[in-house]
Write an enzyme that holds these catalytic residues in place. Structure first.
Site, mmCIF file in Angstrom:
data_model
loop_
_atom_site.group_PDB
_atom_site.id
_atom_site.type_symbol
_atom_site.label_atom_id
_atom_site.label_comp_id
_atom_site.label_asym_id
_atom_site.label_seq_id
_atom_site.Cartn_x
_atom_site.Cartn_y
_atom_site.Cartn_z
ATOM 1 N N LYS A 191 0.847 -1.197 0.000
ATOM 2 C CA LYS A 191 0.000 0.000 0.000
ATOM 3 C C LYS A 191 0.879 1.242 0.000
ATOM 4 O O LYS A 191 1.671 1.454 0.914
ATOM 5 C CB LYS A 191 -0.912 0.019 1.233
ATOM 6 C CG LYS A 191 -1.987 1.099 1.101
ATOM 7 C CD LYS A 191 -2.676 1.414 2.401
ATOM 8 C CE LYS A 191 -1.892 2.338 3.272
ATOM 9 N NZ LYS A 191 -1.704 3.704 2.715
ATOM 10 N N GLU A 267 9.738 0.148 10.680
ATOM 11 C CA GLU A 267 10.778 1.169 10.457
ATOM 12 C C GLU A 267 10.118 2.500 10.780
ATOM 13 O O GLU A 267 9.268 2.978 10.004
ATOM 14 C CB GLU A 267 11.233 1.171 8.998
ATOM 15 C CG GLU A 267 12.038 -0.040 8.584
ATOM 16 C CD GLU A 267 13.497 0.044 9.003
ATOM 17 O OE1 GLU A 267 13.852 0.958 9.763
ATOM 18 O OE2 GLU A 267 14.257 -0.833 8.589
ATOM 19 N N CYS A 301 14.089 9.784 7.666
ATOM 20 C CA CYS A 301 14.011 9.281 9.038
ATOM 21 C C CYS A 301 15.348 9.298 9.743
ATOM 22 O O CYS A 301 15.416 9.479 10.948
ATOM 23 C CB CYS A 301 13.463 7.863 9.000
ATOM 24 S SG CYS A 301 14.379 6.821 7.863
ATOM 25 N N GLU A 397 10.181 14.426 16.307
ATOM 26 C CA GLU A 397 10.603 14.444 14.911
ATOM 27 C C GLU A 397 9.930 15.621 14.197
ATOM 28 O O GLU A 397 8.722 15.791 14.286
ATOM 29 C CB GLU A 397 10.161 13.119 14.277
ATOM 30 C CG GLU A 397 10.772 12.860 12.945
ATOM 31 C CD GLU A 397 10.396 11.485 12.415
ATOM 32 O OE1 GLU A 397 9.224 11.077 12.578
ATOM 33 O OE2 GLU A 397 11.264 10.826 11.841
HETATM 34 P P1 NAD Z 1 2.628 7.984 8.524
HETATM 35 O O1 NAD Z 1 2.938 7.198 9.731
HETATM 36 O O2 NAD Z 1 1.682 9.108 8.641
HETATM 37 O O3 NAD Z 1 2.021 7.026 7.375
HETATM 38 C C1 NAD Z 1 2.733 5.894 6.927
HETATM 39 C C2 NAD Z 1 1.762 4.949 6.249
HETATM 40 O O4 NAD Z 1 0.855 4.416 7.219
HETATM 41 C C3 NAD Z 1 0.897 5.556 5.152
HETATM 42 O O5 NAD Z 1 0.843 4.662 4.070
HETATM 43 C C4 NAD Z 1 -0.450 5.697 5.839
HETATM 44 O O6 NAD Z 1 -1.534 5.666 4.934
HETATM 45 C C5 NAD Z 1 -0.481 4.477 6.722
HETATM 46 N N1 NAD Z 1 -1.369 4.541 7.893
HETATM 47 C C6 NAD Z 1 -1.831 5.632 8.537
HETATM 48 N N2 NAD Z 1 -2.578 5.263 9.604
HETATM 49 C C7 NAD Z 1 -2.588 3.912 9.625
HETATM 50 C C8 NAD Z 1 -3.149 2.934 10.505
HETATM 51 N N3 NAD Z 1 -3.870 3.276 11.569
HETATM 52 N N4 NAD Z 1 -2.920 1.631 10.243
HETATM 53 C C9 NAD Z 1 -2.162 1.259 9.187
HETATM 54 N N5 NAD Z 1 -1.604 2.133 8.323
HETATM 55 C C10 NAD Z 1 -1.804 3.448 8.546
HETATM 56 O O7 NAD Z 1 4.057 8.461 7.962
HETATM 57 P P2 NAD Z 1 4.401 9.493 6.793
HETATM 58 O O8 NAD Z 1 3.994 10.854 7.218
HETATM 59 O O9 NAD Z 1 3.935 8.954 5.475
HETATM 60 O O10 NAD Z 1 5.998 9.381 6.777
HETATM 61 C C11 NAD Z 1 6.837 10.034 7.648
HETATM 62 C C12 NAD Z 1 7.272 9.127 8.780
HETATM 63 O O11 NAD Z 1 7.869 7.933 8.281
HETATM 64 C C13 NAD Z 1 8.339 9.763 9.651
HETATM 65 O O12 NAD Z 1 8.023 9.526 10.993
HETATM 66 C C14 NAD Z 1 9.615 9.028 9.259
HETATM 67 O O13 NAD Z 1 10.614 9.019 10.243
HETATM 68 C C15 NAD Z 1 9.100 7.673 8.956
HETATM 69 N N6 NAD Z 1 10.027 6.952 8.103
HETATM 70 C C16 NAD Z 1 10.814 5.979 8.663
HETATM 71 C C17 NAD Z 1 11.762 5.311 7.880
HETATM 72 C C18 NAD Z 1 12.650 4.250 8.470
HETATM 73 O O14 NAD Z 1 13.260 3.507 7.695
HETATM 74 N N7 NAD Z 1 12.773 4.125 9.790
HETATM 75 C C19 NAD Z 1 11.878 5.627 6.525
HETATM 76 C C20 NAD Z 1 11.053 6.614 5.993
HETATM 77 C C21 NAD Z 1 10.129 7.270 6.792
#
Ligand code: NAD
Length: 494
Positions: A191, A267, A301, A397
């Site tokens: 997704k 992650e 991240c 963050e």
């Molecule tokens: P987010 O957590 O808002 O969303 C991530 C994904 O989760 C999206 O596809 C979203 O639709 C889905 N989602 C939202 N609510 C959900 C739920 N209740 N159940 C299941 N899925 C759900 O993150 P974002 O704003 O897209 O990305 C930024 C974040 O991602 C930052 O915190 C960043 O640090 C993290 N990130 C981590 C890594 C890593 O490798 N550790 C890499 C990239 C980004």
């Protein structure tokens, strides 16, 4: 800091009629949602807006493909398909590049690395790993009460995988999950993120049109509705959830997956520190600190968003970092000269700006930045000093081009401040003494660490977090083994 000119003249027109992939078929839905170019704030296309019906169809297809086809058992087929996928991605490189720039706001330069070309090499890496990987290992024989028992371990695919990804590096996140999951023999429902759906759908179209990956093995969904991600995490026919996103959402995913005690791979966020020791080359260290936090406008991240400096050299280092921020070219990401593109959305820019305002209200000094620039969602490189180690800006963050400077007294103090975080994803240290730098690095709780500018982010290098930055490791052989279950067998000999 300067704004670059307009788009490169060679920029191609985009094909934005992307479809979802379910059970081998590319499908549209009646409902769609808009994808926006963050550099212009203009719509670039629409993505199908999956609901629970599409999520269930994708899960059923992945379940059937795992349980009833030879995919899970046929290593040669998987090696061939991963090779085809790698080649197909290379064949479509320029189209993927333009879409990544337009939808993600990634700079052209970054598409030559971690925003596109780097992730494509992850597919090749796992194809090669699979060629050599042994799925069985002997434990030898053991005599128990006079009887000899012969034991061995076999590794088999974990099953149906739900892969849910963040918006910031969608090619990296998708392929660092897809490639090892497919190499392991799993089937996948991927997704994409609601802010960057089209580039993830493009991967699904390439799989459908240019590989022999059987129907149902890979399913790709786009949705504006968090209920779809939630359902993937909860559904009993999904065996493993691999999630990249924020820590708060990661907690929800873990809780949802706990209903059926799924394997969960997370992650999550980070608040990494770059530490300059008093014997460091401050000029090159300041350049690293400044240019890393503005990479992809701070939307990474593992970026080092806290800068820890020796108290005696604080002012000198702050001046050097501010001078580097002044050199950051920001603007149209398709322009080769641009170093920093936009934030992903107005919502994200509002969030970043509000955090900077609150930091100043809490006593931080705004040295430079803290302003919006148009026409897209740009935010200028922002340097904050007088940051209290426990304040919001030092703990939460930001996910924007914002660097918080904190002074320390000695190495122990630097370690204590660096570890004063719920996160433990990455970090960096600069010192003229390699031994001192490595010793300090070992004391910071984080999954990856850069010493004097070393690059730890490669397909063969496990990546992941300590503490609330996550569970498990992506990439490397460890990344493949996240998608394998171990089974132990024993037989009586003689
Ligand atoms: P987010 O957590 O808002 O969303 C991530 C994904 O989760 C999206 O596809 C979203 O639709 C889905 N989602 C939202 N609510 C959900 C739920 N209740 N159940 C299941 N899925 C759900 O993150 P974002 O704003 O897209 O990305 C930024 C974040 O991602 C930052 O915190 C960043 O640090 C993290 N990130 C981590 C890594 C890593 O490798 N550790 C890499 C990239 C980004």
């Amino acid at each position: 800091m300067s704004a670059t000119d307009g788009p490169e003249s060679g920029a191609r027109e985009l094909n934005v009629n992307r479809r979802m992939l379910i059970d081998g078929k590319l499908i549209d839905t009646d409902r769609t949602f808009v994808s926006t170019n963050p550099a212009t704030a203009m719509a670039i296309g629409h993505a199908p807006d999956a609901g629970l019906a599409e999520a269930h169809a994708a899960i059923a297809a992945a379940r059937r493909a795992f349980d009833t086809t030879r995919w899970a058992r046929d290593v040669e087929l998987r090696i061939r398909c991963l090779g085809q996928l790698h080649q197909a991605l290379l064949d479509h490189l320029e189209d993927l590049r333009e879409l990544t720039i337009a939808e993600v706001g990634a700079t052209r330069t970054l598409t030559h690395g971690p925003q596109l070309e780097g992730p494509i090499e992850i597919v090749k890496y796992y194809r090669d790993v699979l060629g050599d990987y042994s799925f069985a290992e002997g434990l030898g024989s053991k005599e128990i009460r006079g009887v000899l028992h012969h034991r061995w371990v076999e590794r088999e695919p974990a099953g149906v995988v739900a892969a849910i990804i963040a918006y910031n590096y969608p090619n990296q996140l998708a392929l660092a999950k897809l490639a090892p999951a497919l190499a392991a023999g799993c089937t996948v429902i991927l997704k994409g993120a609601p802010d960057t759906p089209l580039i993830t759908l493009a991967l699904g179209e390439i799989i459908a049109n240019h590989t022999d990956i059987p129907p149902g093995v890979v399913n790709v969904l786009s949705s504006s509705d968090v209920a779809v991600g939630r359902e993937l995490a909860m559904h009993p026919d999904v065996d493993l959830v691999t999630f990249t996103g924020s820590t708060p959402v990661g907690r929800h995913v873990m809780a949802a997956a706990s209903q059926t005690v799924k394997r969960v791979f997370l992650e999550l966020g980070g608040k990494s520190a770059v530490i300059m020791l008093d014997d460091a080359d401050f000029v090159s260290a300041a350049q690293f600190a400044a240019f890393s936090i503005v990479t992809h406008a701070g939307q990474g991240c593992a970026l080092t968003s806290r800068l820890l400096v020796p108290r005696a050299h604080h002012d000198q280092i702050v001046e050097l970092v501010a001078a580097n921020f002044a050199k950051v070219c920001y603007g149209d990401p398709s322009n080769r000269k641009t170093y920093m593109g936009p934030l992903i959305s107005e919502r994200q820019r509002d969030k970043v700006d509000a955090m900077v305002q609150r930091a100043v209200e809490a006593g931080a000094t705004l040295v430079t930045g803290g302003t919006r620039a148009g026409p897209g969602f740009f935010y200028t490189p922002t340097l904050l000093t007088d940051v209290a180690a426990d304040s919001e800006i030092a703990q939460e963050e930001v996910f924007g081009p914002v660097l918080a400077v904190i002074a320390f007294d000695d190495d122990d103090d630097a370690v204590r401040i660096a570890n004063n975080s719920i996160y433990g994803l990455a970090g960096a240290v600069f010192s003229g003494d390699q031994g001192r730098a490595v010793a300090l690095a070992r004391r910071i709780k984080s999954g990856s660490f850069s010493i004097n500018g070393g690059n730890y982010f490669q397909p063969d290098s496990p990546f992941g977090g300590f503490k609330q930055s996550g569970v498990g490791r992506e990439m490397g052989v460890a990344g493949l083994e996240e998608f394998l279950e171990r089974r132990t067998f024993a037989t009586v000999v003689g």
